[in-house]
Design an enzyme around this catalytic site. Sequence first.
Site, short mmCIF file in Angstrom:
data_model
loop_
_atom_site.label_atom_id
_atom_site.label_comp_id
_atom_site.label_asym_id
_atom_site.label_seq_id
_atom_site.Cartn_x
_atom_site.Cartn_y
_atom_site.Cartn_z
N ARG A 181 33.29 3.38 54.43
CA ARG A 181 34.38 2.70 55.12
C ARG A 181 35.29 2.10 54.06
O ARG A 181 34.84 1.75 52.96
CB ARG A 181 33.87 1.59 56.03
CG ARG A 181 32.95 2.04 57.15
CD ARG A 181 32.55 0.84 58.01
NE ARG A 181 31.71 1.22 59.15
CZ ARG A 181 30.39 1.22 59.14
NH1 ARG A 181 29.73 0.85 58.04
NH2 ARG A 181 29.70 1.58 60.22
N LYS A 206 28.95 -3.15 57.88
CA LYS A 206 29.24 -4.04 59.00
C LYS A 206 28.07 -4.99 59.25
O LYS A 206 26.92 -4.61 59.09
CB LYS A 206 29.52 -3.22 60.26
CG LYS A 206 30.88 -2.54 60.26
CD LYS A 206 31.14 -1.90 61.61
CE LYS A 206 32.56 -1.34 61.69
NZ LYS A 206 32.83 -0.74 63.02
N HIS A 225 39.96 6.44 56.88
CA HIS A 225 38.90 6.63 57.88
C HIS A 225 38.73 8.10 58.23
O HIS A 225 37.61 8.55 58.51
CB HIS A 225 39.21 5.83 59.15
CG HIS A 225 38.00 5.59 60.00
ND1 HIS A 225 36.96 4.78 59.61
CD2 HIS A 225 37.65 6.09 61.22
CE1 HIS A 225 36.02 4.77 60.55
NE2 HIS A 225 36.41 5.56 61.52
N ARG A 284 36.52 9.61 55.80
CA ARG A 284 35.12 9.33 56.18
C ARG A 284 34.63 10.37 57.19
O ARG A 284 33.52 10.87 57.08
CB ARG A 284 35.04 7.91 56.74
CG ARG A 284 33.69 7.46 57.29
CD ARG A 284 33.79 5.97 57.61
NE ARG A 284 32.83 5.54 58.60
CZ ARG A 284 31.58 5.16 58.33
NH1 ARG A 284 31.13 5.22 57.09
NH2 ARG A 284 30.79 4.73 59.29
N HIS A 322 25.94 3.69 60.57
CA HIS A 322 26.01 3.45 62.01
C HIS A 322 24.71 2.80 62.46
O HIS A 322 23.63 3.31 62.18
CB HIS A 322 26.19 4.77 62.77
CG HIS A 322 27.53 5.40 62.55
ND1 HIS A 322 27.78 6.72 62.80
CD2 HIS A 322 28.69 4.88 62.08
CE1 HIS A 322 29.04 6.99 62.52
NE2 HIS A 322 29.61 5.90 62.08
N TYR A 361 16.07 5.39 62.27
CA TYR A 361 16.52 5.30 60.88
C TYR A 361 15.45 4.74 59.96
O TYR A 361 15.35 5.12 58.80
CB TYR A 361 17.76 4.38 60.78
CG TYR A 361 18.97 4.90 61.50
CD1 TYR A 361 19.11 6.25 61.82
CD2 TYR A 361 19.99 4.03 61.87
CE1 TYR A 361 20.23 6.71 62.48
CE2 TYR A 361 21.11 4.49 62.52
CZ TYR A 361 21.23 5.83 62.82
OH TYR A 361 22.35 6.27 63.46
#
Length: 335
Positions: free
Chosen positions: A176, A198, A270, A273, A296, A305
């Site tokens: 990002r 994030k 973006h 990305r 994500h 994950y």
Amino acid sequence: MNLDEVCDIPDILREFLEYHSTVRGHSDRTVSAYYTDLKILLRYLKRRRHQVDLKTPFSEIDITDVDLDFLKATKIEELYGYQSFSPEMLGSSHALSAASRCRRTSSVKSFFNYLTTKRHLLETNVCQELDMPKRQASLPKYLEESECEQLLNACDGPFALRDYCILMLFISCGLRISELVGLNVTDVYEDHVRVLGKGNKERIVFFANGCREAIDDYLMVRNDEKVPDKDKNALFISQKNRRFGVRGVQQMVESKLKLAGLDATRYSPHKLRHTAATLMLKNGVDTRALQEVLGHSNLNTTQIYTHLDNASLHEAALANPIGRKRRAEIEEDTE
């Protein structure tokens, strides 16, 4: 955003924003979006319930007196009306985009979930049956491999190696823009970078030889002699000897797209990305590994994950063909 300086919202909304800022560790951008969306909600409800003079400008509607009883009275039909309402709509034909309606609805759901399940101030959650607006599905725009090479070859001038390195990190690793400008020199390791994503969540993103070469070439010319102490550890330095910011990177990418003969109105950092993600998927990367690479995270995928090891993530980086190419190979391919 500095919540201590905010004086136009009720205490209950301030507490919600502080919760997301401190407990949840959300970014200023996320907290600011909640602030804007929910301030509009409360003003909308006051206006809809005729608690203010309709001649009062929407931006001047006072919501500091909103209390729990006011929120308890909220009905689902009011929230559906709010989904598509925009202050600009008053006296015009302005329509709110589907993306804005979805973001706004997410803000409302989060707020009432906080009041119900975190603070236990409401017995029932009015948003429990609130449907998200439907968004038209569209495929993300991305560059083909040959177009990636065109873009990388467009880097010239005194900052060519810096710009090439930035573009390579976008296209090869799928960072990002906020993650890229936040990188420090100390975040770069032999075959990976440590990224702060994030929600202040750290993750490791591996890269291949071509990306490693781009980083090494840039580090050889990177000069922080005139950079103030607070920015000396920044990986990317601007022409003004400061940490390279989001707007500066956006302008650089736009400039390089134009130089490469690509449509700068269709692509952005973006979209680069998206390009990285698409190239990885096209070359056989497992989608679960890709989601980890891109950072994500949601409730449905987090457990999956955690079972992925670094070998899988490393394979994702190596599967991207652009990341494997040396600068000389790219120049040769486009001659």
